[in-house]
Design an enzyme around this catalytic site. Structure first.
Site, PDB file in Angstrom:
ATOM      1  N   VAL A 185       0.868  -1.175   0.000  1.00  0.00           N
ATOM      2  CA  VAL A 185       0.000   0.000   0.000  1.00  0.00           C
ATOM      3  C   VAL A 185       0.906   1.226   0.000  1.00  0.00           C
ATOM      4  O   VAL A 185       2.039   1.179   0.474  1.00  0.00           O
ATOM      5  CB  VAL A 185      -0.950   0.019   1.210  1.00  0.00           C
ATOM      6  CG1 VAL A 185      -2.001  -1.087   1.091  1.00  0.00           C
ATOM      7  CG2 VAL A 185      -0.185  -0.128   2.527  1.00  0.00           C
ATOM      8  N   SER A 186       0.395   2.340  -0.537  1.00  0.00           N
ATOM      9  CA  SER A 186       1.255   3.507  -0.734  1.00  0.00           C
ATOM     10  C   SER A 186       1.515   4.305   0.530  1.00  0.00           C
ATOM     11  O   SER A 186       2.536   4.965   0.653  1.00  0.00           O
ATOM     12  CB  SER A 186       0.644   4.421  -1.806  1.00  0.00           C
ATOM     13  OG  SER A 186       0.575   3.748  -3.041  1.00  0.00           O
TER      14      SER A 186
END
Length: 213
Positions: free
Chosen positions: A18-19
């Protein structure tokens, strides 16, 4: 009669990303587990895909060293933000005799369609590199038309360049860096002037490029 290697169970290694720390990787993890990846072999990064220097990604690649293993992701873009970076990873896995599976796109390199997809990715990666070069040339040409030397904004003083490089290396980009440039003494710097400099920096330092999230 089946060979020993054919009877050996496939070792599945999963990778999720996930960013930001605010995002939750649980959906990706659940999909990987449903495919048969053991929880202890799922590696999760909370980091941008703009760099391949992600600690859990590196651990996953080190774990996935043996022929007959599978490297599994929920979606292809979890590997990285550029086609070039994704293709580099796939080529490394192929050299090790490791298969690759992307659950969302239904890519499985064990079959002919999966191998054909890799060849298509190579074509699009080259197109991506060409587009970046063309955009950079156009940006330099526009800068020169504005009277800026060497295709880079005069407003990017050595002090600003040093600070911008430091921030980019730390993962800061765009408006955040531009606003920091405004606080450093020097000529007025527009958003467009900074972005032209950042784009040129990306091309010179990309691994192999950064184009979007």
């Amino acid at each position: 009669m089946a060979s020993e290697s054919e009877n050996r169970p496939v070792r599945k290694i999963g990778y999720a990303r996930v960013s930001t720390h605010d995002q939750n990787p649980d959906m990706q993890i659940a999909a990987l587990e449903a495919y048969g990846v053991p929880r202890e072999l799922i590696f999760v990064d909370k980091a941008s895909g703009g760099t391949m220097k992600r600690p859990m990604f590196i651990r996953a690649m080190k774990t996935c060293q043996h022929e007959g293993s599978e490297f599994v992701v929920w979606k292809l873009d979890r590997l990285g933000r550029t086609l070039g970076g994704i293709l580099e990873t796939l080529e490394t896995l192929t050299e090790r005799g490791v298969e690759f599976v992307s659950l969302t796109e239904r890519i499985d390199t064990k079959g002919p369609m999966g191998k054909a997809m890799i060849r298509l990715l190579a074509v699009f990666a080259e197109l991506e590199r060409d587009l970046i070069r063309e955009r950079t040339k156009a940006g330099i040409a526009r800068a020169r038309e504005r009277g800026e030397r060497g295709g880079r904004p005069v407003a990017m003083t050595p002090e600003r360049v040093e600070k911008a490089k430091e921030m980019l290396a730390a993962g800061e980009r765009g408006n955040t860096v531009w606003k920091a440039m405004q606080k450093i003494e020097g000529p007025k710097i527009s958003r467009a002037a900074y972005y032209a400099w950042q784009q040129a920096w990306d091309v010179e330092n990309r691994d192999p490029g950064v184009v979007g999230e």
